[in-house]
Design an enzyme around this catalytic site. Sequence first.
Site, PDB file in Angstrom:
ATOM      1  CB  SER A 104      11.108   4.240   7.770  1.00 36.45           C
ATOM      2  OG  SER A 104      12.012   3.157   7.723  1.00 36.45           O
ATOM      3  CE1 TYR A 107      12.878   6.725  13.878  1.00 37.00           C
ATOM      4  CE2 TYR A 107      14.416   8.349  14.717  1.00 37.00           C
ATOM      5  CZ  TYR A 107      13.231   7.669  14.826  1.00 37.00           C
ATOM      6  OH  TYR A 107      12.393   7.944  15.866  1.00 37.00           O
TER       7      TYR A 107
HETATM    8  N1  LIG Z   1       8.003  -1.025   2.210  1.00 35.38           N
HETATM    9  C1  LIG Z   1       8.739  -0.803   3.284  1.00 35.38           C
HETATM   10  O1  LIG Z   1       9.564  -1.646   3.686  1.00 35.38           O
HETATM   11  C2  LIG Z   1       8.567   0.478   4.077  1.00 35.38           C
HETATM   12  C3  LIG Z   1       9.203   0.557   5.321  1.00 35.38           C
HETATM   13  C4  LIG Z   1       9.087   1.717   6.068  1.00 35.38           C
HETATM   14  C5  LIG Z   1       8.349   2.770   5.578  1.00 35.38           C
HETATM   15  N2  LIG Z   1       7.731   2.675   4.363  1.00 35.38           N
HETATM   16  C6  LIG Z   1       6.965   3.833   3.895  1.00 35.38           C
HETATM   17  O2  LIG Z   1       5.639   3.459   3.615  1.00 35.38           O
HETATM   18  C7  LIG Z   1       5.078   4.355   2.653  1.00 35.38           C
HETATM   19  C8  LIG Z   1       4.371   3.546   1.579  1.00 35.38           C
HETATM   20  O3  LIG Z   1       5.306   2.727   0.911  1.00 35.38           O
HETATM   21  P1  LIG Z   1       4.976   1.259   0.385  1.00 35.38           P
HETATM   22  O4  LIG Z   1       5.909   0.336   1.049  1.00 35.38           O
HETATM   23  O5  LIG Z   1       3.527   0.988   0.448  1.00 35.38           O
HETATM   24  O6  LIG Z   1       5.514   1.378  -1.130  1.00 35.38           O
HETATM   25  P2  LIG Z   1       4.749   1.483  -2.519  1.00 35.38           P
HETATM   26  O7  LIG Z   1       3.923   0.266  -2.730  1.00 35.38           O
HETATM   27  O8  LIG Z   1       5.823   1.801  -3.502  1.00 35.38           O
HETATM   28  O9  LIG Z   1       3.778   2.730  -2.336  1.00 35.38           O
HETATM   29  C9  LIG Z   1       4.204   4.057  -2.404  1.00 35.38           C
HETATM   30  C10 LIG Z   1       3.017   4.891  -2.774  1.00 35.38           C
HETATM   31  O10 LIG Z   1       3.401   6.275  -2.754  1.00 35.38           O
HETATM   32  C11 LIG Z   1       2.907   6.853  -3.947  1.00 35.38           C
HETATM   33  N3  LIG Z   1       3.597   8.087  -4.304  1.00 35.38           N
HETATM   34  C12 LIG Z   1       4.910   8.330  -4.494  1.00 35.38           C
HETATM   35  N4  LIG Z   1       5.102   9.620  -4.821  1.00 35.38           N
HETATM   36  C13 LIG Z   1       3.876  10.206  -4.835  1.00 35.38           C
HETATM   37  C14 LIG Z   1       3.399  11.518  -5.104  1.00 35.38           C
HETATM   38  N5  LIG Z   1       4.214  12.521  -5.453  1.00 35.38           N
HETATM   39  N6  LIG Z   1       2.066  11.764  -4.992  1.00 35.38           N
HETATM   40  C15 LIG Z   1       1.210  10.782  -4.651  1.00 35.38           C
HETATM   41  N7  LIG Z   1       1.588   9.522  -4.414  1.00 35.38           N
HETATM   42  C16 LIG Z   1       2.905   9.239  -4.512  1.00 35.38           C
HETATM   43  C17 LIG Z   1       3.071   5.760  -4.993  1.00 35.38           C
HETATM   44  O11 LIG Z   1       2.325   6.074  -6.158  1.00 35.38           O
HETATM   45  P3  LIG Z   1       2.689   5.493  -7.624  1.00 35.38           P
HETATM   46  O12 LIG Z   1       2.032   4.152  -7.719  1.00 35.38           O
HETATM   47  O13 LIG Z   1       2.084   6.504  -8.550  1.00 35.38           O
HETATM   48  O14 LIG Z   1       4.176   5.426  -7.722  1.00 35.38           O
HETATM   49  C18 LIG Z   1       2.514   4.595  -4.194  1.00 35.38           C
HETATM   50  O15 LIG Z   1       1.110   4.611  -4.174  1.00 35.38           O
HETATM   51  C19 LIG Z   1       6.239   5.214   2.142  1.00 35.38           C
HETATM   52  O16 LIG Z   1       6.204   6.474   2.756  1.00 35.38           O
HETATM   53  C20 LIG Z   1       7.470   4.443   2.608  1.00 35.38           C
HETATM   54  O17 LIG Z   1       8.588   5.274   2.822  1.00 35.38           O
HETATM   55  C21 LIG Z   1       7.823   1.549   3.605  1.00 35.38           C
END
Ligand SMILES: NC(=O)c1ccc[n+]([C@@H]2O[C@H](COP(=O)([O-])OP(=O)(O)OC[C@H]3O[C@@H](n4cnc5c(N)ncnc54)[C@H](OP(=O)(O)O)[C@@H]3O)[C@@H](O)[C@H]2O)c1
Length: 267
Positions: free
Chosen positions: A138, A141
């Site tokens: 991210s 950080y």
């Molecule tokens: N959205 C942002 O602004 C943003 C910015 C920077 C970085 N990120 C990073 O991008 C990544 C994806 O996030 P996203 O924005 O796409 O959010 P999201 O739609 O909430 O997706 C998160 C995913 O992680 C899964 N997950 C969480 N814990 C898990 C576990 N123990 N085992 C397997 N799967 C698990 C969730 O599954 P469930 O459906 O079962 O909960 C979901 O599929 C994350 O690492 C996040 O930190 C996001």
Amino acid sequence: MEKVAIVTGSSSGIGFETSLALARNGYFTYATMRDLKKEDEIQKVANEENLSLEVLELDVDDEKSAENAINTIIQQKGRIDILVNNAGWGLWGTAEDVSLDEFRAQFETNFFSVVRMIQKVAPTMRKQGSGNIVNISSVAYISSKFALEGLSESLRYELGQFGVNVIIIEPGVIKTKFFDSMKTAKKADGGETYKDITLKVITGVKMMAEMGTPPKEVAQVIINSIKEEKPLPRYIVGNDAAMFLEAKKMKTDIEFENYLKKELYSE
Ligand SMILES: NC(=O)c1ccc[n+]([C@@H]2O[C@H](COP(=O)([O-])OP(=O)(O)OC[C@H]3O[C@@H](n4cnc5c(N)ncnc54)[C@H](OP(=O)(O)O)[C@@H]3O)[C@@H](O)[C@H]2O)c1
């Protein structure tokens, strides 16, 4: 030869779009998720577009689950070309309010599970003499992602000699369900000390999320990065991320701190 990809956290957001993008780009893709009840949406798109995509159960926090998933892939395909460590979740709260158990739980998914997945996949990639490990960090950080950045940088020195690339993706604010799924430190719910600040940050970030970059753009950056012969150590995604990093580069530490305080705390 058919190339094989695995993505963690494919039930929604960035993982969902990245799994589909990889399959659309010719990779046999294992879209993994901890709750198979959520598989219908991705399965539907994959069927409609006749994509080579299979949904596998994988809770990255669970050793047995990770072992089963990787064993299945090796048995079925005998190789892994791309690992996208995407599964992750957020936690609202100040360092004083987040309990050690809450910190540990978050590091378990956002950091230690990445180590777990890499340890399981790296031997196969080393033997192949090729592979791409993509870690979703991210631009913000936050502590668990800071740890992930350090791990990724070290890994480049270790795995690079075997033809395995390690790529960090730094998204800005992306429009996914991430912010709705965020947990709040138990103490922050009732604690008075940081209540105002926490609330302001939550409101501000949620507003930014409404105008966030679509997750498809993150998926496209990942596809572009793995197509490079020599991928860069990190790629950023989103105009907000670019502006954030530019400000960080141009300002002194104190100037940057003041700029961010204004962005986060002002009404
Ligand atoms: N959205 C942002 O602004 C943003 C910015 C920077 C970085 N990120 C990073 O991008 C990544 C994806 O996030 P996203 O924005 O796409 O959010 P999201 O739609 O909430 O997706 C998160 C995913 O992680 C899964 N997950 C969480 N814990 C898990 C576990 N123990 N085992 C397997 N799967 C698990 C969730 O599954 P469930 O459906 O079962 O909960 C979901 O599929 C994350 O690492 C996040 O930190 C996001």
